[in-house]
Each structure stands twice: as structure tokens, then as C-alpha cells.
Design a protein around this motif. Structure first.
Motif, short mmCIF file in Angstrom:
data_model
loop_
_atom_site.label_atom_id
_atom_site.label_comp_id
_atom_site.label_asym_id
_atom_site.label_seq_id
_atom_site.Cartn_x
_atom_site.Cartn_y
_atom_site.Cartn_z
N TYR A 105 0.85 -1.20 0.00
CA TYR A 105 0.00 0.00 0.00
C TYR A 105 0.88 1.24 0.00
O TYR A 105 1.90 1.27 0.66
N GLN A 106 0.44 2.24 -0.73
CA GLN A 106 1.16 3.52 -0.71
C GLN A 106 0.20 4.62 -0.26
O GLN A 106 -0.94 4.69 -0.72
N PHE A 107 0.69 5.46 0.64
CA PHE A 107 -0.12 6.58 1.13
C PHE A 107 0.49 7.90 0.68
O PHE A 107 1.68 8.15 0.94
N PHE A 108 -0.29 8.69 0.01
CA PHE A 108 0.16 9.99 -0.47
C PHE A 108 -0.49 11.07 0.38
O PHE A 108 -1.71 11.13 0.45
N ILE A 109 0.32 11.90 1.02
CA ILE A 109 -0.27 13.04 1.74
C ILE A 109 0.02 14.26 0.88
O ILE A 109 1.18 14.62 0.65
N SER A 110 -1.04 14.86 0.39
CA SER A 110 -0.89 15.81 -0.70
C SER A 110 -1.90 16.94 -0.53
O SER A 110 -2.82 16.84 0.28
N ASN A 111 -1.73 18.02 -1.30
CA ASN A 111 -2.72 19.11 -1.19
C ASN A 111 -3.73 19.07 -2.33
O ASN A 111 -4.49 20.02 -2.52
N SER A 112 -3.76 17.96 -3.09
CA SER A 112 -4.83 17.73 -4.07
C SER A 112 -4.75 16.27 -4.50
O SER A 112 -3.84 15.54 -4.08
N SER A 113 -5.68 15.86 -5.38
CA SER A 113 -5.64 14.47 -5.85
C SER A 113 -4.58 14.29 -6.94
O SER A 113 -4.40 13.17 -7.42
N ASP A 114 -3.90 15.36 -7.32
CA ASP A 114 -2.76 15.19 -8.22
C ASP A 114 -1.56 14.87 -7.33
O ASP A 114 -0.95 15.76 -6.74
N VAL A 115 -1.24 13.58 -7.25
CA VAL A 115 -0.18 13.16 -6.33
C VAL A 115 1.11 12.87 -7.10
O VAL A 115 2.03 12.26 -6.57
#
Ligand code: BGC
Length: 751
Positions: free
Chosen positions: A701-711
Motif C-alpha cells: 500500500y502507498q499513502f500519499f499526503i498531498s494538497n490535491s488528488s494530483d499526487v
């Protein structure tokens, strides 16, 4: 509960059936007087009948719309304007705040008005998934994503109910289009229902504990939702432990068979009336409705009724008590939700700048949508009012638009006989005049508005989803003339939902204001002036073009019987709704889900998985943290979003899915805040249709913490789950596809 049993024992069967039936509808579009009415609230949508006999005195209780404010009769006390309720920002704008605490604050103030006006249950919030941008009622709903939808709904429900009045989450489930909404049959796989369309309701119930739920008009997989015991008893009650009352939508489903609806677990038929009562009585006499079923539904209704101000005979003010504070809250919430889509050094505009404001929408401004989601207010601040409160707006131009509007506006009935408003075409401005306006102003603002409402869907046509020809001409004319003089052009979108933005390159800034409620236009000025640093993030994707929407080819369904009415709609895209589709199948979008600019910059750092308790199964969770630093020059807020990319195992998975989010406080330049994200195991799980259970598959699993769904530029956090984790088993056969439909009947959407 014991108390309810005692009440039941004191009621005749007729009295019980009257409680199940609702009081009926008058020909003025409002509810008929109910039994044992102790307070009359003019213009409510319905009542729950009371009971009055020698042993019992249960007052009638009032149900009123709707999602953007209490909709009752518009007789306002002009002198104080205190009779009318407040029109709050629409659901989509509230969701764009990504701020549950703020939404709860709105809910608290909203609930105060519900109580002040003598209403017991509000028929809100609306929380269907924004599957397709053309759904006419999207403005009432929150988002294309079930987590953001469910959390926003729970937040407003908690706020509303803190006043001792009930909220009614609606429309359960998949009321995703308005075209022939009372008949249309939505064909949806059980997995898509579970992961996309039901999940938001499941979250709202778990986190908000609403007192009531409204079933929807449409059918799902061949049966009306309000007559489906798998939906209303197995899923809602047995699996989710919903304890509130269930009501139909108004005149929904097979209206001749209310007995079948109650038997299936739909406790109350609205708006009801004499014929419904008679039909319930026939169903009872024929054994379709047993005493047990009647008592089950009456007790569920009374358990909630017993908590209401009406039942408790509490006094109510009869007018809104804190109007000024509420209008200030409308403005703050609206400003926090507005999304800055583009900003090429145009904003914030300096207060000393002179502003040329174009577009008829500056005077024909939309506070909200039409139909039952509308609110009768005493007045609405137009965009011209809002902007001129902080800028030196060209008065000649304003007079031009005001005069044109007064002479050319056409009164419109915004739908279902309950909303009034105007339409007006866009006037033309000749080139000489345009040059004059460019000479004498520092910046141009173009206001573009779109209305929509209950009872009709929108169209992918000029003047609706697309700009009208007149708007295109205006936009190009303003852009060319102002740009020739190195002056900036800003577009303000006062719209009901997603619109085409293919013209974006022609302008310097775009502010998505949605429908900001009464006086919400002052918030537009707050954003333009920088008084509020924009911090809203899109709760729905803006595609490059409508044709890119995964449901574009199927919405709003087909007419299989050739009778001139749409009757069937296949949800071909399955779980690939909104950004789940665009990210998985690599489609460019105009503005991604979760996106929104600020006048500052933020850096995310120190992303970590700090706890992994998933092995605890159903009670397990993951905890992640990240730090957000304001690296810009002005104070602002940022929303950090956690997306998971789950392994492709037996079940296919979208490229990314939102699993958590958090918004910072106001961070000053240089300031840092650590945010914490909790992901419960059931949110991580996918629905495994073969084994009818929720499952976390083993793998990477990969978790992206981002400020939009463009990761694409985000480094993910990795997590290996070595053994699959099976969570809750679900009801066997629930919501199955019709016999003549199989998974193969869906045209797979892959490109
Ligand atoms: C709408 C509901 C509304 C009800 C009562 C129906 O037409 O679909 O959302 O609450 O009317 O006005």
C-alpha cells in the motif's frame, strides 16, 4: 423504549396508521393540517400526525426543507427581516471548506433557526454522490467522493441536532439525476453501491447519528428504494444499526402500495394524507402489514418524535433570533469554501484599484438553487453589492447592467412551483464603450452565473454547462481590451456546479464562488481583496470537457420502452467515479479534485505512519502524521489530504482513493502545524462482491499526503500488509443485480 411500548398500548390501529401516513399535502404546495396540531408553521413540507385520545396527547411535529436553510412561507417582517430564515452556502461550497468544525458551526446556527421557527425535523442534508456534473440537484449535495460527503454530512447533522431538533439525511440512495427521477431504474453493481453510493450514508450515520433518513424516488436494480427490505432492514438496521426513523420522499415509488413500503422498513409515508391512510388500512386488513410491522415503524417514529421541541411543547420564538451573527457566519463559511482555480498574479486586488465589473450575473446573483433546496429570504446581496463594498466599482457600468436587468428580466418559476427568480440574457457592450471601461479601470471582473434546481437536469449546451455565445463574446472582448492595456481579468463563477472552463487561458484568475447563500457575495469581495486568503479545495473534479466524464455517455439513462421517458441507467463506470476514474485511466483534467490555490505557499514535510493497528481487524486503524509549513508571505490555511493506492489483488482498485484529510488553523508565515490522520480499517477496505464482505487485501500500500488528488509529485509512504484482513460480512444477496443483468452487461469504461 418502555415508554414507547406504553404509548403503543394506548393507541388504536387507526391512530397508529395515521402516524405512518403523514398529514397530506394542500393545493398550495404545503402540508395539510395534521392531527393534534398545537403549533402552525406556515409553509412546512409535511407533518407527522399526533394522537389525542383520553389516554394520550402526542402533538403533531413539523418537517421542513431543506439543505440550504429553513424553507417556510416567505411572509417576512420587512421591518426587521427577522422572520425569514438564513440561506446558507450550498452543500458543495460547504464541502469545499474541508472543515468539519466549521460545517458543524454552520449546522449549529442552522439548527437554532429550525428550533426558533418551530420546526422539529429539517429535511436535510442532501448527500447523494455527484456522479455526473449535469445532475440538477448537485448543488444540494457535497461531493463526488463518499468520505468527504459522509464527513460533511455528519458534521452538519451534529451541529443541527445539538439544538434538540432532528436532521434527515437524504436521498437514500443513488438519486443521482433528476430526469424522470420518480421512475428511473439505476442499474448499479453491489460493489459500486457499497463503496461509492452507500458509503457516505454509512459514514454520516456512524459519525452524525441523524434522527431521520429519507429514501429516494428512484429504483435501484429493479425495485424502488422505499420498498427494499434488503436496503432498509438488512443494511440500514442490521448492518449499520441505524436507530432513526425512515420516511419516503414526497409521493415516491409505488404510491398505491404504502403497505408494501412500510413492510419493507420504510416507516413513514410522506406527505401522506387520507388516501395513504386508507391504503395502509387495506394493507393491514389484507395482512400485508402485520401488527408487528406497524408497531415496529410507529415506535421508530415515536422514539424520535419524543425528542422534538414539538412533542416537549417547548416555546419557540417564531422568528430567527441571531440573524446578524448568522449572516456573518454565512460570509465566513462561504469565504472558506470558495476555490481559487487560477491566479496569474491578478489577485488579491488592491483596494485602491478601480474595478470594471461585467456580466448580468452581478445583478442577477444566485444565492442558491431552486426547488425544495431553495430558501425564502427577505433579500440577497448581489455580486455588485458584495464587490462594491470593498472596491471602487465603475458606477456607469453598474447602472448599465442594473437598467438592462430591470428592463429585460423574465420572471421564472425555478421548478416545482416553489422558487421565484429571474432569467436575463447577457447584454452586449460595444467596442468603444469597452475601451472606455478599460481606460478608466485598473482591473476587470466578469461574473458568470448558472442556476439549477430540482426536477430537471442540466445540459451540456451553450448557456448551461458551456458558456453562451454572448458570454464567450463578452469574455473575449474584455480579455483582449484589458490585456492590451496590461490589465488583469478575473472571472467569478456563481454556479450550481461544475461548468466548462476551456476559456481559462483567456483570463488571469478564476474564483469559484458556487452559490454562497444570502450575503455570501461579501465573501467574494473578501477573497478578491485578500481579506480572506482562499483555502477552499474542490470537492469535485473539473474535467477538460464534459465528454471526459465517465458517465457522460449513459447519463441520465435510456428510454428502453420507447414511451418517451428515460427509464433505465447503467452505471457503467462502476467504482470509477470522479477522480477515481481520471487518475486510474490517466485522463488530464482541468482542475483536479482536492485542488485549490492560496495567496501563500505551503510545504508538507515529515510525513509518517506513526501507528499501524490494522491487525486488530474491524477495530484496527492506521495513524499518519504530516507537518504543514506556511512558506509564503501571508497567513493562510491548507488542507492536507491522504490518498491510498491499494494493491491490485483479486479486486481491481482505483489508482488513488481519499482516506483522510485535515485542515490547518490559520498559519502565519513561517509557522508549522502537525496534522494527524486516522484511518479506520473499514475505510481502507474494499467490497468483495463474491464473498459479500469488506476486505483489506494483502500487498503493498502507498499513502500519499498531498494538497490535491494530483499526487504525481508526492513521495508516498509505504506499508506492506502481509495477510489479508477480512472485515464485516454483509447481507447475502443484498442489492443484487436484476436477473437479466450480469457484470458483463456493463460496458466497461476504460478510456
Ligand atoms: C424532494 C425532497 C424534499 C421534499 C419535500 C421532494 O420533491 O425530493 O428533497 O424534501 O420534496 O419538499
Amino acid at each position: 423504549m418502555k415508554h414507547i411500548q406504553t404509548q403503543l398500548a394506548k393507541m388504536s390501529i387507526d391512530e397508529k396508521l395515521h402516524i405512518l401516513a403523514g398529514s397530506g399535502f394542500g393545493n398550495n404546495g404545503a402540508a395539510r393540517p395534521p392531527m393534534n396540531l398545537k403549533k402552525d408553521v406556515s409553509g412546512v413540507a409535511g407533518y407527522i400526525n399526533g394522537v389525542h385520545n383520553e389516554k394520550l396527547d402526542i402533538p403533531a411535529t413539523a418537517l421542513a426543507d431543506g439543505p440550504a436553510g429553513v424553507r417556510i412561507i416567505a411572509d417576512s417582517d420587512e421591518a426587521t427581516a427577522h422572520y425569514n430564515s438564513t440561506a446558507w452556502p450550498i452543500g458543495s461550497l460547504l464541502a469545499s471548506t474541508w472543515d468539519s468544525d466549521l460545517i458543524t458551526e454552520v449546522g449549529k446556527a442552522f439548527g437554532e433557526e429550525i428550533r426558533d421557527l418551530g420546526v422539529d425535523f429539517i429535511l436535510a442534508p442532501g448527500q447523494d454522490i455527484q456522479r455526473n456534473p449535469l445532475n440538477g440537484r448537485n448543488f444540494e449535495y457535497y461531493s463526488e467522493d463518499p468520505l468527504l460527503t459522509g464527513r460533511s454530512s455528519a458534521a452538519i447533522v451534529r451541529g443541527i441536532q445539538s439544538n434538540g431538533v432532528g436532521a434527515t439525511i437524504k436521498h437514500f440512495v443513488a438519486n443521482n439525476s433528476e430526469t424522470n427521477r420518480q421512475q428511473v431504474n439505476e442499474i448499479i453493481t453491489p460493489r459500486s453501491l457499497r463503496e461509492i453510493y452507500l458509503r457516505g450514508f454509512q459514514i454520516a450515520i456512524a459519525e452524525g447519528k441523524p434522527w431521520a433518513l429519507m429514501t429516494s424516488y428512484n429504483q435501484v436494480n429493479g425495485a424502488y428504494n422505499n420498498a427494499r427490505s434488503d436496503l432498509l432492514l438488512s443494511i440500514l438496521r442490521d448492518e449499520w444499526h441505524f436507530e432513526g426513523l425512515v420516511m419516503t420522499d414526497w409521493f415516491a415509488g409505488d404510491t398505491d402500495q404504502p403497505g408494501t413500503q412500510v413492510a419493507a422498513g420504510n416507516d413513514m409515508i410522506q406527505p401522506g394524507g387520507d388516501q395513504v391512510f386508507q391504503n395502509l388500512k387495506t394493507a393491514y386488513d389484507n395482512g400485508v402489514l402485520t401488527d408487528e410491522m406497524v408497531d415496529r415503524s410507529v415506535s421508530r417514529i415515536l422514539e424520535q418524535v419524543c425528542r422534538t421541541p414539538g412533542y416537549l411543547m417547548q416555546d419557540f420564538a417564531g422568528s430567527v433570533q441571531h440573524k446578524d451573527e448568522h449572516l456573518a457566519l454565512v460570509r465566513r463559511a462561504a469565504a472558506e469554501g470558495m476555490v481559487l482555480l487560477k491566479n496569474d498574479q491578478a489577485l488579491p486586488a488592491e483596494p485602491r484599484e478601480t474595478m470594471a465589473v461585467f456580466g448580468i450575473n452581478q445583478v442577477n446573483t444566485y444565492k442558491g438553487g431552486t426547488g425544495s433546496g431553495d430558501v425564502n429570504v427577505s433579500s440577497t446581496a448581489t455580486l455588485a453589492d458584495g464587490l462594491s463594498s470593498q472596491f471602487d466599482c465603475d458606477s456607469k457600468l453598474l447602472t448599465f447592467y442594473t437598467d438592462y436587468f430591470e428592463q429585460n428580466r423574465v420572471a421564472s418559476n425555478g421548478g416545482l412551483g416553489v422558487s421565484n427568480g429571474y432569467t436575463c440574457d447577457e447584454p452586449t457592450i460595444d467596442d468603444d464603450a469597452m475601451t472606455q471601461y478599460a481606460n478608466s479601470n485598473d482591473i476587470a471582473v466578469i461574473c458568470i452565473g448558472r442556476q439549477a434546481g430540482e426536477g430537471a437536469d442540466r445540459a451540456n449546451e451553450a448557456g448551461d454547462y458551456l458558456l453562451s455565445d454572448a458570454e464567450t463574446t463578452l469574455l473575449q472582448q474584455v480579455a483582449t481590451t484589458f490585456h492590451d492595456q496590461q490589465k488583469k481579468v478575473v472571472v467569478v463563477l456563481n454556479v450550481n456546479g461544475v461548468v466548462d472552463t476551456s476559456w481559462a487561458d483567456d483570463v488571469d484568475a478564476i474564483v469559484l464562488a458556487y452559490m454562497p447563500g444570502q450575503d455570501g457575495t461579501y465573501a467574494v469581495a473578501d477573497i478578491l481583496s485578500g481579506k480572506t486568503n482562499p483555502c477552499g479545495k474542490l470537492a469535485q473534479t473539473f474535467p477538460v470537457s464534459y465528454e471526459d466524464v465517465p458517465s457522460a455517455s449513459t447519463f441520465p439513462g435510456v428510454d428502453t420502452t420507447d414511451d418517451g421517458a428515460v427509464d433505465t441507467e447503467y452505471y457503467n463506470e462502476g467504482i470509477y467515479v470522479g477522480y477515481r476514474y481520471y487518475t486510474t485511466f490517466n485522463h488530464d483534467v482541468a482542475y483536479p479534485f482536492g485542488f485549490g490555490l492560496s495567496y501563500s505557499n505551503f510545504e508538507l514535510s515529515d510525513q509518517r505512519i506513526v501507528a499501524d493497528h490494522l491487525s486488530l481487524g474491524q477495530y484496527g486503524n492506521l495513524v499518519l502524521t504530516a507537518s504543514v509549513t506556511n512558506t509564503g508571505k501571508v497567513a493562510g490555511k491548507e488542507v492536507a489530504q491522504v490518498y491510498v493506492s491499494a494493491p491490485q489483488g483479486a479486486l481491481d482498485k482505483p489508482a488513488i482513493e481519499l482516506k483522510s484529510y485535515a485542515k490547518t488553523k490559520l498559519l502565519h508565515p513561517g509557522e508549522t502545524q502537525e496534522l494527524v490522520f486516522l484511518i479506520p480499517s473499514e475505510l481502507l477496505a474494499s467490497f468483495d462482491p463474491e464473498h459479500e464482505r469488506w476486505l483489506i487485501e494483502a500487498g503493498h500500500y502507498q499513502f500519499f499526503i498531498s494538497n490535491s488528488s494530483d499526487v504525481s509529485n508526492t513521495r508516498p509512504l509505504d506499508l506492506n500488509i502481509t495477510k489479508e484482513i477480512a472485515l464485516m460480512k454483509t447481507t447475502s444477496g443484498a442489492l443484487a443485480l436484476p436477473d437479466d443483468v450480469s457484470e458483463d452487461s456493463f460496458v466497461t469504461v476504460t478510456q
